[in-house]
Design a protein around this motif. Sequence first.
Motif, PDB file in Angstrom:
ATOM      1  N   ALA A 144       0.836  -1.208   0.000  1.00  0.00           N
ATOM      2  CA  ALA A 144       0.000   0.000   0.000  1.00  0.00           C
ATOM      3  C   ALA A 144       0.870   1.257   0.000  1.00  0.00           C
ATOM      4  O   ALA A 144       0.593   2.227  -0.733  1.00  0.00           O
ATOM      5  CB  ALA A 144      -0.926  -0.009   1.211  1.00  0.00           C
ATOM      6  N   ASP A 145       1.930   1.241   0.807  1.00  0.00           N
ATOM      7  CA  ASP A 145       2.816   2.408   0.880  1.00  0.00           C
ATOM      8  C   ASP A 145       3.514   2.648  -0.456  1.00  0.00           C
ATOM      9  O   ASP A 145       3.580   3.789  -0.940  1.00  0.00           O
ATOM     10  CB  ASP A 145       3.844   2.194   1.987  1.00  0.00           C
ATOM     11  N   ALA A 146       4.024   1.574  -1.072  1.00  0.00           N
ATOM     12  CA  ALA A 146       4.717   1.714  -2.361  1.00  0.00           C
ATOM     13  C   ALA A 146       3.756   2.193  -3.442  1.00  0.00           C
ATOM     14  O   ALA A 146       4.113   3.014  -4.300  1.00  0.00           O
ATOM     15  CB  ALA A 146       5.349   0.379  -2.753  1.00  0.00           C
ATOM     16  N   ARG A 147       2.535   1.690  -3.420  1.00  0.00           N
ATOM     17  CA  ARG A 147       1.545   2.116  -4.413  1.00  0.00           C
ATOM     18  C   ARG A 147       1.260   3.609  -4.290  1.00  0.00           C
ATOM     19  O   ARG A 147       1.210   4.338  -5.291  1.00  0.00           O
ATOM     20  CB  ARG A 147       0.256   1.310  -4.218  1.00  0.00           C
ATOM     21  N   LYS A 148       1.049   4.067  -3.053  1.00  0.00           N
ATOM     22  CA  LYS A 148       0.735   5.488  -2.839  1.00  0.00           C
ATOM     23  C   LYS A 148       1.908   6.381  -3.239  1.00  0.00           C
ATOM     24  O   LYS A 148       1.717   7.474  -3.778  1.00  0.00           O
ATOM     25  CB  LYS A 148       0.351   5.707  -1.377  1.00  0.00           C
ATOM     26  N   ARG A 149       3.138   5.909  -2.952  1.00  0.00           N
ATOM     27  CA  ARG A 149       4.309   6.699  -3.320  1.00  0.00           C
ATOM     28  C   ARG A 149       4.414   6.890  -4.843  1.00  0.00           C
ATOM     29  O   ARG A 149       4.943   7.891  -5.313  1.00  0.00           O
ATOM     30  CB  ARG A 149       5.580   6.028  -2.791  1.00  0.00           C
ATOM     31  N   LYS A 150       3.930   5.905  -5.586  1.00  0.00           N
ATOM     32  CA  LYS A 150       3.967   6.019  -7.056  1.00  0.00           C
ATOM     33  C   LYS A 150       2.737   6.747  -7.597  1.00  0.00           C
ATOM     34  O   LYS A 150       2.593   6.914  -8.812  1.00  0.00           O
ATOM     35  CB  LYS A 150       4.066   4.622  -7.688  1.00  0.00           C
TER      36      LYS A 150
END
Length: 398
Positions: A11-17
């Motif tokens: 979830a964190d990686a998705r939001k960062r992108k």
Amino acid sequence: MAEATLGERVADARKRKGLSQKDLATLMGRSESWVSQVERDVLPVDRLAIRQKLSEVLGVSFLDPAAAIPQSAYPTAVHTDLDELRSTLTGHPALAALLDQDDDGPTLAELESQADDAWKRALDSDFGQLAQIISELEQAARQAKGKDHKQLLAMLARSYQAASAGFARQNEADAAWLAGDRALTAAEESGDVFAVIASQFRLAHTFMRIRRFDQARLVAVRSIDSLNQFETAGGPPEALSLYGAMHLVLAALAGFDNDRTGARAALDEAERIAGIVGEGRNDYDTEFGPINVQIHRISIAVDLGDAGEAIEIASRLDPTQLSNERQMRVLLDTARAHGQRRQIADAVACLLEAERTAPEHLRSHTVAHQTVRDLLGQRDAQASEELADLARRLAVLP
């Protein structure tokens, strides 16, 4: 500080992108529901190929030991693979069945046992196994002849009905519609008119899920018109069950329209028929009977704002002989009623019991999500740690 789970890292990686869950689903070739389940640590990602693709899409490695498979946040194990079942419908297993003339498949008795198991798989959200059942039934039905062919088509219709109900309960309305249509086609070919109406019943529920109420009402009314000849005590119980179940559809639709008179008239007619049918039957997997009518009375009373009536009916009800999903729904609707009366502790207790009873259904139920949001908005509920924890497990809170 506790180490982040795999779902939290995704979830964190998705939001960062700057990606939405829908964007990530498209890039992964998966459904939005699959992404949501992974991020909530409900669905383990134990296949190396999937972790590798996640790493490539998000630019973050999910292959290191720190990304060990987390335990489910739910008190009981959750088994689901919506994508496998969706892929089975998309690829349509009939193609392989028409080309492959191998006669070394399961026996008729084995297939009948699998068809009987289809509903349990759907209610348990074990969609991967349900996909296999449908594939094997498609193979057998396309190759069989005579009486066996008709019997296998009836089994196939029932299994597609299970898939339709399962997809609808997971808010996968497009797949539920497709599975319901497949069920209808197989039922027509089997020559079982009641199986046709049972398939229409599943379609009516799908139409309600996607808020196409006019279509749901049309399906219910036409089915009731066809079954009118059986509405006395002399009719076969299968027909009466379907007749009563369609009246429950009309009652729910009236509840959505805030039509108290129409809802109660449909419920009263369903209750009359349920008294004839009796308890303990499950014709065409409708679970129709006196208890199921009372379950609908609870739900519709809440929809109409009659919280006290809903709580009173629930206090007299013993739904334990019904499926876990039905039991969960009683608890969820009772929680809604307590919430309307600002009885926060009682509402939370019902929600937690619903979670223990059928976590796989509660977590994806839009009504459950809205109920938790409504409770969180009440000042008396803001200090409830149990409610906050549940909200996180349902992804209502970050």
